[in-house]
Design an enzyme around this catalytic site. Sequence first.
Site, mmCIF file in Angstrom:
data_model
loop_
_atom_site.group_PDB
_atom_site.id
_atom_site.type_symbol
_atom_site.label_atom_id
_atom_site.label_comp_id
_atom_site.label_asym_id
_atom_site.label_seq_id
_atom_site.Cartn_x
_atom_site.Cartn_y
_atom_site.Cartn_z
ATOM 1 N N HIS A 68 -4.264 -9.688 7.859
ATOM 2 C CA HIS A 68 -3.649 -10.890 7.285
ATOM 3 C C HIS A 68 -3.150 -11.792 8.425
ATOM 4 O O HIS A 68 -2.255 -12.599 8.225
ATOM 5 C CB HIS A 68 -2.492 -10.448 6.367
ATOM 6 C CG HIS A 68 -2.051 -11.479 5.380
ATOM 7 N ND1 HIS A 68 -2.916 -12.196 4.591
ATOM 8 C CD2 HIS A 68 -0.800 -11.910 5.016
ATOM 9 C CE1 HIS A 68 -2.233 -13.004 3.797
ATOM 10 N NE2 HIS A 68 -0.945 -12.862 4.044
ATOM 11 N N HIS A 73 2.767 -9.012 -3.324
ATOM 12 C CA HIS A 73 3.373 -8.961 -1.977
ATOM 13 C C HIS A 73 4.378 -7.814 -1.972
ATOM 14 O O HIS A 73 5.323 -7.833 -2.779
ATOM 15 C CB HIS A 73 4.064 -10.284 -1.661
ATOM 16 C CG HIS A 73 3.110 -11.444 -1.618
ATOM 17 N ND1 HIS A 73 2.666 -12.071 -2.759
ATOM 18 C CD2 HIS A 73 2.491 -12.055 -0.566
ATOM 19 C CE1 HIS A 73 1.818 -13.037 -2.426
ATOM 20 N NE2 HIS A 73 1.693 -13.050 -1.099
ATOM 21 N N ASP A 114 0.012 -8.196 0.125
ATOM 22 C CA ASP A 114 0.026 -8.970 1.374
ATOM 23 C C ASP A 114 1.411 -8.965 2.015
ATOM 24 O O ASP A 114 2.416 -8.702 1.348
ATOM 25 C CB ASP A 114 -0.337 -10.433 1.087
ATOM 26 C CG ASP A 114 -1.794 -10.613 0.691
ATOM 27 O OD1 ASP A 114 -2.492 -9.602 0.487
ATOM 28 O OD2 ASP A 114 -2.225 -11.777 0.578
ATOM 29 N N ASP A 115 1.411 -9.325 3.298
ATOM 30 C CA ASP A 115 2.631 -9.665 4.064
ATOM 31 C C ASP A 115 3.469 -8.474 4.529
ATOM 32 O O ASP A 115 4.449 -8.660 5.228
ATOM 33 C CB ASP A 115 3.565 -10.629 3.292
ATOM 34 C CG ASP A 115 2.928 -11.990 3.054
ATOM 35 O OD1 ASP A 115 1.775 -12.175 3.487
ATOM 36 O OD2 ASP A 115 3.571 -12.844 2.439
ATOM 37 N N HIS A 121 0.895 -14.547 10.482
ATOM 38 C CA HIS A 121 0.801 -15.202 9.172
ATOM 39 C C HIS A 121 0.450 -16.675 9.358
ATOM 40 O O HIS A 121 1.051 -17.589 8.776
ATOM 41 C CB HIS A 121 2.097 -15.038 8.363
ATOM 42 C CG HIS A 121 1.863 -15.162 6.888
ATOM 43 N ND1 HIS A 121 2.011 -16.332 6.190
ATOM 44 C CD2 HIS A 121 1.449 -14.254 5.979
ATOM 45 C CE1 HIS A 121 1.727 -16.144 4.910
ATOM 46 N NE2 HIS A 121 1.376 -14.879 4.761
HETATM 47 ZN ZN ZN Z 1 0.649 -13.871 3.119
#
Ligand code: ZN
Length: 287
Positions: free
Chosen positions: A147, A238, A97-98, A151
């Site tokens: 995602h 991440h 993620d991210d 955020h």
């Molecule tokens: Zn995230």
Amino acid sequence: MFFNQNYKFKRNMKLIKTKNVLKVVSMSLFLSLCISKDCNVGEQAENNVTSLLNTRFESVFYPTMNAHKYYQTIKLNEQKNSEEQEIPKEMIAITFDDGPGKYTDRLLDILEKNDAEATFFVVGYNIHKYPETLVDMYNSDNEIGLHSYSHANLTELSIDEINDEMNSEIDELYELGISPKSYIRPPGGAINDDIVANLDYSFILWSVDSRDWESRNVDEIIEEVNNNVKPGTIILFHDIYETTVDAIEILLPELSKKYEIVTVSELYDKSDITIEKNKTYSKVKKK
Ligand code: ZN
């Protein structure tokens, strides 16, 4: 016929035995002379005696006593190994993620090296920073999910606002020629029934959190994953942390011995489960 062969064999063994005993005795004498004179070939001679002793033991004892048994053991072991190779590996899915971030290119290389595939839930605001990384990611065997653009905590937004978040992210990906999966990984895992029922997406959660965001420590990330991974797991990482990529570099060679490391889509496809919209997914349970 058998008697003759057996007789010859025993006679040959007797000869080998006698010859070897003579060799051992003469070498031992030579060795003791060398050692007493501090001779530099002493070590070599000692090795020769040891290997000769080993040879003698093998050629005298095991063909007569255990030849058949030994042959059978070898055959059984070979059969066992080939059966083991045919057993398909269990699967796990790894997700990031991210990102993308400055360590993602390195991560893509590590994945490729280990024959592993991953699902990346990218954030919209990072897309314009790493367009080439995203194209590489998309053109390899990995997949890309959503995602949100900023955020956002989805539970604090209206359904229309969430759709705007997703659409602006999708637009940027389209500009790079990338069609993302219609999967949402809700930021922070924040989700509710209303969101799941009213957004035209599938929601991908996880069953193992590497806690890389919290520990930022290579050993702790590895320990957290190793303590909790099992077949069908979806693991959360991440790719914006260097420690995560360092941990992945150590983890993947080990994990890939036991598991096939795949994307979320593949985990469900190969388990004969269809990922549907308006549903959440966090793992595949073993049948
Ligand atoms: Zn995230």
